[in-house]
Design a protein around this motif. Structure first.
Motif, PDB file in Angstrom:
ATOM      1  N   ALA A 114       0.817  -1.384   0.129  1.00  0.00           N
ATOM      2  CA  ALA A 114      -0.053   0.209   0.242  1.00  0.00           C
ATOM      3  C   ALA A 114       0.701   1.107  -0.050  1.00  0.00           C
ATOM      4  CB  ALA A 114      -1.058  -0.106   1.157  1.00  0.00           C
ATOM      5  N   GLN A 115       2.018   1.097  -0.503  1.00  0.00           N
ATOM      6  CA  GLN A 115       3.102   2.061  -0.604  1.00  0.00           C
ATOM      7  C   GLN A 115       2.369   3.457  -1.122  1.00  0.00           C
ATOM      8  OE1 GLN A 115       7.760   2.084  -1.153  1.00  0.00           O
ATOM      9  NE2 GLN A 115       6.601   0.742  -2.282  1.00  0.00           N
ATOM     10  N   ARG A 116       1.803   3.243  -2.487  1.00  0.00           N
ATOM     11  CA  ARG A 116       1.496   4.439  -3.061  1.00  0.00           C
ATOM     12  C   ARG A 116       0.175   4.916  -2.373  1.00  0.00           C
ATOM     13  NH1 ARG A 116      -0.988   3.363  -8.316  1.00  0.00           N
ATOM     14  NH2 ARG A 116      -1.022   1.267  -7.768  1.00  0.00           N
ATOM     15  N   LEU A 117      -0.607   4.259  -1.707  1.00  0.00           N
ATOM     16  CA  LEU A 117      -1.866   4.857  -0.835  1.00  0.00           C
ATOM     17  C   LEU A 117      -0.999   5.711   0.204  1.00  0.00           C
ATOM     18  CD1 LEU A 117      -4.576   2.192  -0.420  1.00  0.00           C
ATOM     19  CD2 LEU A 117      -4.518   3.957  -1.810  1.00  0.00           C
ATOM     20  N   ARG A 118      -0.146   5.161   0.906  1.00  0.00           N
ATOM     21  CA  ARG A 118       0.522   6.184   1.899  1.00  0.00           C
ATOM     22  C   ARG A 118       1.068   7.380   1.422  1.00  0.00           C
ATOM     23  NH1 ARG A 118       4.943   4.462   6.000  1.00  0.00           N
ATOM     24  NH2 ARG A 118       5.063   6.125   7.454  1.00  0.00           N
ATOM     25  N   ARG A 119       1.791   7.140   0.193  1.00  0.00           N
ATOM     26  CA  ARG A 119       2.328   8.345  -0.208  1.00  0.00           C
ATOM     27  C   ARG A 119       1.484   9.231  -0.814  1.00  0.00           C
ATOM     28  NH1 ARG A 119       5.020   6.288  -5.075  1.00  0.00           N
ATOM     29  NH2 ARG A 119       2.913   7.017  -6.142  1.00  0.00           N
ATOM     30  N   ASP A 120       0.374   8.783  -1.517  1.00  0.00           N
ATOM     31  CA  ASP A 120      -0.557   9.752  -2.203  1.00  0.00           C
ATOM     32  C   ASP A 120      -1.624  10.173  -1.149  1.00  0.00           C
ATOM     33  OD1 ASP A 120       1.098   9.353  -4.311  1.00  0.00           O
ATOM     34  OD2 ASP A 120      -0.610   8.090  -5.302  1.00  0.00           O
ATOM     35  N   HIS A 121      -2.111   9.597  -0.349  1.00  0.00           N
ATOM     36  CA  HIS A 121      -3.407   9.909   0.406  1.00  0.00           C
ATOM     37  C   HIS A 121      -3.050   9.545   1.863  1.00  0.00           C
ATOM     38  CE1 HIS A 121      -5.230   9.859  -3.479  1.00  0.00           C
ATOM     39  NE2 HIS A 121      -4.822   8.579  -3.601  1.00  0.00           N
ATOM     40  N   GLY A 122      -1.940   9.182   2.632  1.00  0.00           N
ATOM     41  CA  GLY A 122      -1.413   9.164   3.802  1.00  0.00           C
ATOM     42  C   GLY A 122      -2.440   7.822   4.333  1.00  0.00           C
ATOM     43  N   VAL A 123      -2.870   7.057   3.567  1.00  0.00           N
ATOM     44  CA  VAL A 123      -3.543   5.835   4.373  1.00  0.00           C
ATOM     45  C   VAL A 123      -2.310   4.672   4.122  1.00  0.00           C
ATOM     46  CG1 VAL A 123      -5.422   4.090   3.639  1.00  0.00           C
ATOM     47  CG2 VAL A 123      -5.569   6.573   3.215  1.00  0.00           C
ATOM     48  N   ARG A 124      -2.513   3.960   5.288  1.00  0.00           N
ATOM     49  CA  ARG A 124      -1.407   3.034   5.452  1.00  0.00           C
ATOM     50  C   ARG A 124      -1.927   1.737   5.101  1.00  0.00           C
ATOM     51  NH1 ARG A 124       2.957   4.216  10.137  1.00  0.00           N
ATOM     52  NH2 ARG A 124       3.590   2.284   8.932  1.00  0.00           N
ATOM     53  N   ALA A 125      -1.164   0.462   5.107  1.00  0.00           N
ATOM     54  CA  ALA A 125      -1.579  -0.724   4.967  1.00  0.00           C
ATOM     55  C   ALA A 125      -2.651  -1.076   6.132  1.00  0.00           C
ATOM     56  CB  ALA A 125      -0.501  -1.858   4.986  1.00  0.00           C
ATOM     57  N   LEU A 126      -2.133  -0.582   7.498  1.00  0.00           N
ATOM     58  CA  LEU A 126      -3.036  -0.934   8.592  1.00  0.00           C
ATOM     59  C   LEU A 126      -4.398  -0.414   8.427  1.00  0.00           C
ATOM     60  CD1 LEU A 126      -2.315  -1.129  11.875  1.00  0.00           C
ATOM     61  CD2 LEU A 126      -2.853   0.987  11.726  1.00  0.00           C
ATOM     62  N   ASP A 127      -4.526   0.881   7.815  1.00  0.00           N
ATOM     63  CA  ASP A 127      -5.886   1.268   7.876  1.00  0.00           C
ATOM     64  C   ASP A 127      -6.802   0.657   6.888  1.00  0.00           C
ATOM     65  OD1 ASP A 127      -5.053   3.934   9.323  1.00  0.00           O
ATOM     66  OD2 ASP A 127      -3.896   4.511   7.532  1.00  0.00           O
ATOM     67  N   GLU A 165     -14.231 -12.996  -4.557  1.00  0.00           N
ATOM     68  CA  GLU A 165     -14.678 -11.879  -5.454  1.00  0.00           C
ATOM     69  C   GLU A 165     -15.200 -10.730  -4.467  1.00  0.00           C
ATOM     70  OE1 GLU A 165     -14.613 -10.703  -8.168  1.00  0.00           O
ATOM     71  OE2 GLU A 165     -16.020  -8.888  -7.625  1.00  0.00           O
ATOM     72  N   ALA A 166     -15.657 -11.245  -3.192  1.00  0.00           N
ATOM     73  CA  ALA A 166     -16.519 -10.263  -2.466  1.00  0.00           C
ATOM     74  C   ALA A 166     -15.114  -9.539  -1.607  1.00  0.00           C
ATOM     75  CB  ALA A 166     -17.277 -10.926  -1.162  1.00  0.00           C
ATOM     76  N   LEU A 167     -14.331 -10.429  -1.444  1.00  0.00           N
ATOM     77  CA  LEU A 167     -12.976  -9.770  -0.794  1.00  0.00           C
ATOM     78  C   LEU A 167     -12.285  -8.826  -1.517  1.00  0.00           C
ATOM     79  CD1 LEU A 167     -11.012  -9.825   1.496  1.00  0.00           C
ATOM     80  CD2 LEU A 167      -9.907 -11.974   0.601  1.00  0.00           C
ATOM     81  N   ALA A 168     -12.230  -9.062  -2.877  1.00  0.00           N
ATOM     82  CA  ALA A 168     -11.647  -8.469  -3.728  1.00  0.00           C
ATOM     83  C   ALA A 168     -12.174  -7.059  -3.857  1.00  0.00           C
ATOM     84  CB  ALA A 168     -11.582  -9.024  -5.019  1.00  0.00           C
ATOM     85  N   ALA A 169     -13.763  -7.028  -3.844  1.00  0.00           N
ATOM     86  CA  ALA A 169     -14.464  -6.054  -4.144  1.00  0.00           C
ATOM     87  C   ALA A 169     -14.490  -5.159  -2.946  1.00  0.00           C
ATOM     88  CB  ALA A 169     -15.908  -6.223  -4.499  1.00  0.00           C
ATOM     89  N   ALA A 170     -14.361  -5.738  -1.897  1.00  0.00           N
ATOM     90  CA  ALA A 170     -14.133  -4.910  -0.514  1.00  0.00           C
ATOM     91  C   ALA A 170     -12.879  -4.167  -0.609  1.00  0.00           C
ATOM     92  CB  ALA A 170     -14.410  -5.611   0.565  1.00  0.00           C
ATOM     93  N   ILE A 171     -11.885  -4.794  -0.934  1.00  0.00           N
ATOM     94  CA  ILE A 171     -10.392  -4.152  -0.974  1.00  0.00           C
ATOM     95  C   ILE A 171     -10.664  -3.038  -2.154  1.00  0.00           C
ATOM     96  CG2 ILE A 171      -7.999  -4.547  -1.620  1.00  0.00           C
ATOM     97  CD1 ILE A 171      -8.341  -7.266  -0.374  1.00  0.00           C
ATOM     98  N   GLU A 172     -10.924  -3.374  -3.101  1.00  0.00           N
ATOM     99  CA  GLU A 172     -11.052  -2.382  -4.064  1.00  0.00           C
ATOM    100  C   GLU A 172     -11.867  -0.939  -3.660  1.00  0.00           C
ATOM    101  OE1 GLU A 172     -11.621  -3.864  -8.813  1.00  0.00           O
ATOM    102  OE2 GLU A 172     -13.393  -3.805  -7.417  1.00  0.00           O
ATOM    103  N   ALA A 173     -13.219  -1.313  -2.816  1.00  0.00           N
ATOM    104  CA  ALA A 173     -13.939  -0.315  -2.522  1.00  0.00           C
ATOM    105  C   ALA A 173     -13.191   0.730  -1.613  1.00  0.00           C
ATOM    106  CB  ALA A 173     -15.136  -0.830  -1.709  1.00  0.00           C
ATOM    107  N   VAL A 174     -12.382  -0.112  -0.598  1.00  0.00           N
ATOM    108  CA  VAL A 174     -11.503   0.546   0.448  1.00  0.00           C
ATOM    109  C   VAL A 174     -10.274   1.506  -0.347  1.00  0.00           C
ATOM    110  CG1 VAL A 174      -9.992   0.320   2.216  1.00  0.00           C
ATOM    111  CG2 VAL A 174     -11.733  -1.040   2.283  1.00  0.00           C
ATOM    112  N   VAL A 175      -9.751   0.858  -1.371  1.00  0.00           N
ATOM    113  CA  VAL A 175      -8.575   1.498  -2.010  1.00  0.00           C
ATOM    114  C   VAL A 175      -9.468   2.628  -2.816  1.00  0.00           C
ATOM    115  CG1 VAL A 175      -7.151   1.514  -4.040  1.00  0.00           C
ATOM    116  CG2 VAL A 175      -7.306  -0.434  -2.249  1.00  0.00           C
ATOM    117  N   ALA A 176     -10.493   2.475  -3.090  1.00  0.00           N
ATOM    118  CA  ALA A 176     -11.213   3.800  -3.862  1.00  0.00           C
ATOM    119  C   ALA A 176     -11.557   4.879  -2.905  1.00  0.00           C
ATOM    120  CB  ALA A 176     -12.287   3.314  -4.584  1.00  0.00           C
ATOM    121  N   GLU A 177     -12.139   4.481  -1.849  1.00  0.00           N
ATOM    122  CA  GLU A 177     -12.337   5.417  -0.567  1.00  0.00           C
ATOM    123  C   GLU A 177     -10.995   6.048   0.005  1.00  0.00           C
ATOM    124  OE1 GLU A 177     -15.273   5.165   3.110  1.00  0.00           O
ATOM    125  OE2 GLU A 177     -13.777   3.542   2.912  1.00  0.00           O
ATOM    126  N   ALA A 178     -10.075   5.367  -0.116  1.00  0.00           N
ATOM    127  CA  ALA A 178      -8.940   5.971   0.439  1.00  0.00           C
ATOM    128  C   ALA A 178      -8.154   7.145  -0.315  1.00  0.00           C
ATOM    129  CB  ALA A 178      -7.558   4.965   0.561  1.00  0.00           C
TER     130      ALA A 178
END
Ligand SMILES: Cc1ncc(COP(=O)(O)O)c(C=O)c1O
Ligand SMILES: Cc1ncc(COP(=O)(O)O)c(C=O)c1O
Lengths: 506, 437, 506, 437
Positions: free
Chosen positions: A401-414, A453-466
């Protein structure tokens, strides 16, 4: 604050109220216990126990009715996620579904009710079961014999290292170092230290595998052996394993296989065939023991022929003469016991039942499904998160989640915390250490394509929300029994027992 | 799914595994079988065990006891939320297990008479080993005096571990059932100034010994006092903490865990706050969530192997949480009065049995020190022979004391729990009399 | 909407998402089942079953893995309140805590694994158990003998009425009417109809008891008997019971005691001593059978001596001669069977265990605590809600929310719904019919003083809120797995199976 | 608490109970005992039952079958949320039970081949009685033809109930194992034009009969056709609905409920939508909550006794919900393929057993019609004697057909479920041969 006393309300089902501790629910004089009527003539303990040994005050334990005990513990359980409730894609932990028939096996009165020191003639069933399990584990790993005593993976590691030590000592050339890759599980270095060895770390190369050059640099006659996980903790198969084995053996070292999780290789490839000398297995990952909130497990260690004389004893064995089919035997140069008794026997019984239900064919299918599921997720989420090492993985896959952290301050933990709000357990975060902002996902073979698929969709949703609402992700979870927990405060103002609580205000 | 991955066959999944290594012909195991068939096979193993507590009356102990396992503890501890959850790495969805462990820690600390307890270790032996490691680290001296009253298996396991740590374990013998510590006047033998002193309470012969001498040695030398205490006897006896222990370890099987042929059991570990940063294993602490609600979390994690790696206080990772949760439930079931009652019932039944056996011709006490739940006798035949004869009469007659003790082959260790009735004991005594005739 | 398929997320723990049905989770080809290997020579069913009997298509059932089945059902369970989670002060239903040891009894393989048609010689344990239970129930009720066959209270009622009918018929004076008070439980009038009698209702007087004048008005030679509950469903003891008994007996009628809930009178007073001829008991209320979400129960019927020859048969009895201790016997003028077999035997076993654990002393304490708790709540809440009949009650107490309705438009039902948000189950609302806006509270003997106080405090809070923010109360519950449910729509657009669902849009 | 009430003693609580009625000396029962003692007493009862399925091989059926009880069903159905909840009167906190029942209703309806099923009745007999009551109400005619192929206990129970309802039950005999309905040409005997016709499928002798004649009579007379169908056989056989049943009833014990000496079992009840307003017992329907989320609730409650009182369709209140939940779980475990497999395995094993027994000297078929899981044989000795001999050899050899059928004393009804193995059957056949020698 919650009203103390035997209060029976169901906070977990209906809201997010605290559950008082059993100590707060306690009221002097209440009781739940009852014992058999012994019928012995009355005697005062004062006559039986000399005053110097008598305690002045009884131990202060909660005093509750059975009703209040049940309500309390049932409510606690309702505040707990579990495999039986939902998917638990916790990398390196293999939180798979375990068949309930294994619970029935572990509960059989003829297994659960047996005293560990009963004479061999009275426990032939247990001895046979353990011998058959040992044989099956050897068939699976390609080794000669195994000890079933270690109570968990780490205990197996230490046992394996002590075997390594005993073997070198017997050969008259004690050594001082053990090599482990930087991606190794934390128990490996800790066990190496307890085994009396110095840890030598080798780094991973850019493909996530042992760097052969680095390995050659550290290999010398003082190396007792190397500890590897294969597939390693990045979920990758060490393709160079044969060359590694030769190199280590060439300097007189032994190869230790951290087989905590064998899911990926069952029926596909065997540690023995890769050149390993010692293998431990976590039966609580691959072989049907639910994790119990953190244990119990079982960590048998299987070894190559030349190490058999050093195994812990006594070992259950088929007897060659005498009236009994099975007995105990302590190998000639045994390193000694590594458990109070014979290991976590009821866990071992579960494992044999699981192996029997699956058989050779079923175990192979386990590996196929575990690897298929991980690779499917890798591919499915490749556009969503960075894959740490984008090549075919085995039973688990590491994202970053390095990019998420860099771009949005959202960490893997989040990301993990927000997934909780979606009804999934979080993946492993911040491990392995060699990947920045790691999110390690192990779907296991027991989850269906729909769950994936439900897990993947949830991860996608979280990444989009991030990206769109990073604050909602960093404030997560919000739908769980408690919100994000203050870990720093727990360490700073340690309250590790009810008695250490600051006295409540008022 | 294979299509999605662009793969042709399942075999292609394993493309990274070199061909030469791949198992050509599959595992050398029988094919899978239906669950009912497998359950029947397991039942056949179970049937082949004569020594099951529902068919043989159990007088065996030696660290594994036939105590009451109430339905309530079994059903609560069997809740799938406890059974099928992982280590509580995500506290927001793990308050159930975390709070149960917090309650467990509190109860174990109170039993031990010490302020902190961890979230469990594997078993009594592993708790002892961790205590020794902690003691050596704290005292800085690797010499460990271990009373022979400590369970011989635990001592053996500690010896195994010492091969790695290099600790120097010295046995201190029992005389008349209690540890014969070197007199304070003697040159601090054996081996020099100890860094750790280990004693059991009650000891393996069931005997209660005065812990003052051990404490005195620790005071004199700055050693860490480790007491391996029976937590059931805590209903009657002074706690390890009360005797001055720095670490109390024990086997928690008696609290709701079945005999199970020796495992999974439960290693109890409690210590003084001075040793907190050296505590092995997991620890749960109370804290708050973002809204200030009480919450629990694993804490002081920097001691642990997943963070500290080779410098960790211990390598333990998976522990015995489910047994710890079980023990917390069982101790809640017992409560203050139940633990006292339990201790008393064991003591009364044990003394009744001991008196009756000692009245038999040829039966003699192995030691004379006071006992509460277990005692050893000497018999004219070897314990192994006696046990076989008793087994034929439906009794698991005890545990042979064995090689670990002088003349142990003719000595039998007998435990009498609160589950034994007078009728069972009377029949047992008659069976012993018959077997010795 | 929820993703279909074997989706393993834990909605109940973390939020309020729907749980799909098992049908939506189904995927063709998945399976959970496994059977023993029979080893019989293969034969095609086509050879065994004539075509006219063969079904054309297999029954369409959900096809899921064991993993998905477990997750689904576990999640369903997490959407369900229960006694083990919290207090359930549901009047007339006796939702008390039942000791877990009774579960262990019902699970004993030597009880649970016994075929009901096995020869008497092979089921001596069961026969003995049933006889002992019958004797204990007779001791408790003061009757001569009992049938254990009826499967629930209503079945017991009908059995009792058929006994009444057989008795009058045998005496050659069949009758046509049975009297019941207006406060009676709905099963009473329904059973009377099924027993072939006409229902004659007597009203309650202002003290909540049978109006003696009204009773005398309806008593005549056509009255077969009267059905009473004592304490009645208002939780009040019919003080005039002796006079009632005489009056009914005087016209040749019999007295039937609806002993659905005996909690209040155990060891205090016995129906037989009050003059009753027939008594049914709900073992699932007083005698340790958890309600199972609506059943199973057991409704034994005990009778006075003169009715014994009419009891259903075969009955388990002590044998007077022959080699066996116990056998079966059908009474001379038996009304016949009222169950497929011998009644809900495993429920009966629980009840005997419960009676043994309590004994004479413990059962009396049950009554004391049940009555004490109800009266405590009556007093505690007297200033909060109107007590329907403000006199000493027995095991339950009826409040009225009439004033709340009048002043704030908040009904008893709303108060109950809001209590759900406080973690308690709602009391019984709208029953008994004779009290407007009734809230019938039965705390039972198993709740602690702290639970009672917490319940009282919650009711106080709801009543206060009803005055200050009535809309919050009428909109309740809000913290539960689903919000207030549209009952009218369920009846209007009946969807009673998955197949009756309107096909989803899209 | 007494103080708060202004009472002096606990006795004062009962001030409203007239003194003369109060029990002076307490109940005539022994004093309370500890739970472990009571459990031991109950175990002694259990021990005294020789006919337990873990020790005797079970060939008994007759409406109660030894089918697979997988651990998964037992553990899920044992969840305390299901076990310790009440009837779902508050749907907002009862979605778990409600949805499980909704799923159960769907599965039962599909098994029956009819659109609606209720939430359970007590057992097969009570389901039959309710079906008769519904049928009489619907047809307006109290004459009920009941095939003798219906379980004799169910017929007996229906007879008991008829004493209250006044329904006129007439038995229609079996000939060659199938119901001998009056020929259509005959004057509509027995008793006139039936309002209800009841037939079993397979019938009590295990035989499959053609349901067309029964359906034809119903068509002719406007009677309601009630089929008492074995739901396990539904894996192979046409459903009741397919044969034209208006109501299908059955015993659901086979789906996850133990033999349990006959109870608690599970009464299955399904019907056509025409009869919805006459449906006995509870019914769960789908609806929505305030936020439009799918939710479930008990519905059409105005049929029920608590609202309709003496005009209710039935008096049933407490039913067998836990068994219904269990059946839903077990049917989910079986799935489409499992139910087929189950039916096939029973049929194959049953025919193997029947063939082997009929090959013995003296053993003859009681009827020749086709069977799937159960069949009856005639033997030279009485069934009671034969059963005793077989019991000594470890077999529960079947159920004596008994008085309800001609020459039933010498006839034995034998059921062979999927739990029987060839080895067990071979030993059983040998034991029968021995017993008849
Ligand atoms: C790769 C690996 N090695 C070792 C271990 C240690 O095993 P255990 O937790 O059983 O001690 C684990 C699991 O935690 C692991 O994942
Ligand atoms: C007073 C009363 N009578 C009769 C019944 C009917 O009993 P059951 O539900 O067991 O049929 C009940 C319980 O529902 C009841 O409370």
């Amino acid at each position: 604050m919650s009203a103390p006393g035997g209060r029976a309300t169901s906070a977990p089902l209906v809201g997010r109220e605290e559950e008082p501790t059993l100590f707060e629910l306690s009221r002097p004089g209440r009781r739940a216990w009852s014992f058999r009527t012994g019928g012995f003539p009355d005697r005062s303990v004062d006559d039986l126990v000399p005053p110097v040994h008598r305690r002045a005050h009884p131990v202060d334990l909660p005093e509750v009715s059975e009703r209040d005990l049940v309500a309390h513990v049932t409510r606690l359980s309702a505040r707990q996620f579990s495999v039986d409730l939902g998917a638990y894609p916790l990398g390196s932990c293999t939180m798979k579904y375990n068949p309930k028939v294994c619970d029935a096996v572990a509960a059989l009165p003829g297994l659960a009710g047996v005293h560990p020191a009963a004479p061999a003639s009275t426990v032939q069933g247990w001895l046979a079961l353990l011998v058959e399990l040992e044989e099956a584990l050897c068939a699976i790993t390609g080794m000669a014999a195994a000890t079933l005593q270690p109570a968990a993976g780490a205990a197996g590691e230490l046992t394996g290292l002590l075997l390594m030590r005993a073997w070198h000592a017997a050969a008259g050339r004690p050594r001082s170092k053990v090599i482990i890759p930087d991606s190794a599980h934390g128990t490996n270095p800790a066990s190496v230290t307890l085994g009396g060895y110095e840890v030598v770390t080798v780094s991973s190369d850019e493909r996530g595998c042992v760097d052969m050059d680095a390995l050659h640099r550290v290999l010398d006659e003082d190396v007792a052996g190397i500890m590897l996980t294969n597939p390693n903790t990045l979920g990758l198969f060490e393709e160079d394993i044969a060359r590694i084995a030769t190199a280590v053996h060439d300097v007189g070292g032994l190869l230790y296989y951290d087989g905590a999780n064998l899911n990926a290789i069952l029926g596909v490839v065997r540690p023995g065939d890769m050149g390993f000398d010692i293998v431990h297995m976590n039966l609580h990952k691959t072989f049907a023991t639910p994790h119990g909130g953190g244990g119990p497990g079982a960590g048998p260690v299987a070894v190559a022929e030349r190490l058999v004389p050093f195994l812990p004893g006594p070992r259950p064995v088929r007897t060659v003469d005498g009236p009994l089919g099975y007995g105990w035997h302590t190998p000639a140069r045994s390193i000694g016991r590594v458990h109070s008794w014979h290991g976590n026997a009821l866990v071992l019984a579960r494992a044999l039942a699981y192996i029997r239900v699956n058989g050779a064919d079923g175990l192979r299918r386990v590996a196929e499904a575990a690897v298929l599921n991980a690779n499917w997720l890798r591919r499915r989420l490749a556009g969503t998160l960075d894959v740490a090492y984008d090549r075919t993985c085995m039973h688990e896959v590491v994202f970053s989640a390095q990019r998420l952290r860099r771009d949005h301050g959202v960490r893997a933990l989040d990301v993990g915390k927000r997934l909780l709000d979606h009804g999934f357990h979080a993946p492993t975060v911040a491990f392995p250490l060699v990947v920045e902002e790691a999110l390690m996902v192990e779907p296991t073979e027991t989850e269906s394509p729909e769950t994936l698929e439900a897990l993947a969709a949830a991860i996608e949703a979280v990444v989009a929300e991030a990206a769109s609402h990073p604050a909602s992700v960093t404030a997560a979870p919000t739908a769980t029994p408690v919100g994000r927990v203050d870990e720093a405060r727990a360490a700073r103002r340690l309250v590790a027992t009810f008695d250490a609580r600051p006295t409540p205000e008022g | 799914m294979l299509d999605f991955l662009g793969l042709g066959t399942l075999d292609d999944l394993f493309e990274t595994v070199p061909d030469a290594l791949r198992l050509a012909s599959g595992l050398d195991l029988p094919p899978g079988r239906g669950e009912p068939d497998v359950l029947a096979e397991m039942e056949a193993f179970a049937e082949a065990n004569r020594a099951r507590s529902d068919r043989m009356v159990c007088f065996a102990g030696a660290g594994a006891y036939d105590h009451e396992l109430p339905a309530v503890t079994r059903s609560l501890a069997g809740r799938s939320e406890f059974v099928t959850s992982y280590t509580p790495y995500q506290p927001e969805v793990a308050q159930g297990v975390l709070q149960a462990i917090f309650e467990y820690q509190t109860m174990v600390a109170r039993l031990a008479g010490l302020p902190v307890a961890n979230a469990s270790l594997y078993d009594g032996a592993s708790a002892l080993i961790e205590a020794i490691n902690l003691g050596v680290a704290a005292s800085g001296r690797p010499l460990v005096w271990v009373s022979q009253g400590v369970h011989p298996h635990w001592r053996a396991a500690a010896g195994t571990a010492a091969a790695g740590t290099g600790h120097d374990l010295r046995s201190v013998p029992l005389v008349d059932g209690v540890t014969a510590w070197p007199a304070p006047s003697e040159a601090p033998a054996p081996g020099g100034e100890p860094g750790v002193v280990v004693v059991a309470y009650p000891n393996h012969l069931g005997c209660l010994e005065d812990l003052e001498p051990a404490r005195a040695w620790c005071d004199r030398t700055g050693a860490v006092l480790v007491v391996a205490a029976d937590p059931v006897a805590a209903g009657l006896l002074r706690s390890g903490g009360d005797w001055g222990a720095d670490v109390v370890v024990g086997e928690g099987q008696a609290f709701g865990t079945p005999l199970g042929f020796g495992g999974p059991y439960l290693g109890l570990f409690a210590t003084a706050t001075d040793h907190l940063r050296r505590l092995p294993g997991r620890l749960v602490g109370e804290t708050v969530d973002t809204e200030g609600r009480r919450a629990y979390v694993t804490t002081l994690r920097t001691r642990e192997q997943d963070i500290r790696r080779e410098k960790a206080t211990s390598n333990v990772c998976t522990n015995q949480t489910l047994m710890a949760v079980t023990a917390a439930i069982q101790l809640g079931w017992l409560g203050t009065s139940g633990l006292v009652e339990l201790g008393q019932r064991c003591a009364v039944a044990t003394h009744y049995t001991r008196d009756a056996l000692l009245a038999l011709d040829g039966v003699e006490p192995y030691a004379e020190a006071p006992v509460v739940r277990e005692f050893a006798i000497r018999t004219p035949v070897t314990a192994d022979v006696l046990l076989e004869r008793l087994a034929d009469d439906g009794f698991l007659g005890g545990v042979a004391l064995g090689e670990a003790y002088p003349d142990g082959e003719r000595a039998l260790l007998i435990a009498v729990t609160e589950r034994r009735t007078r009728d069972e004991v009377d029949r047992f005594v008659a069976a012993v009399a018959g077997a010795l005739r």
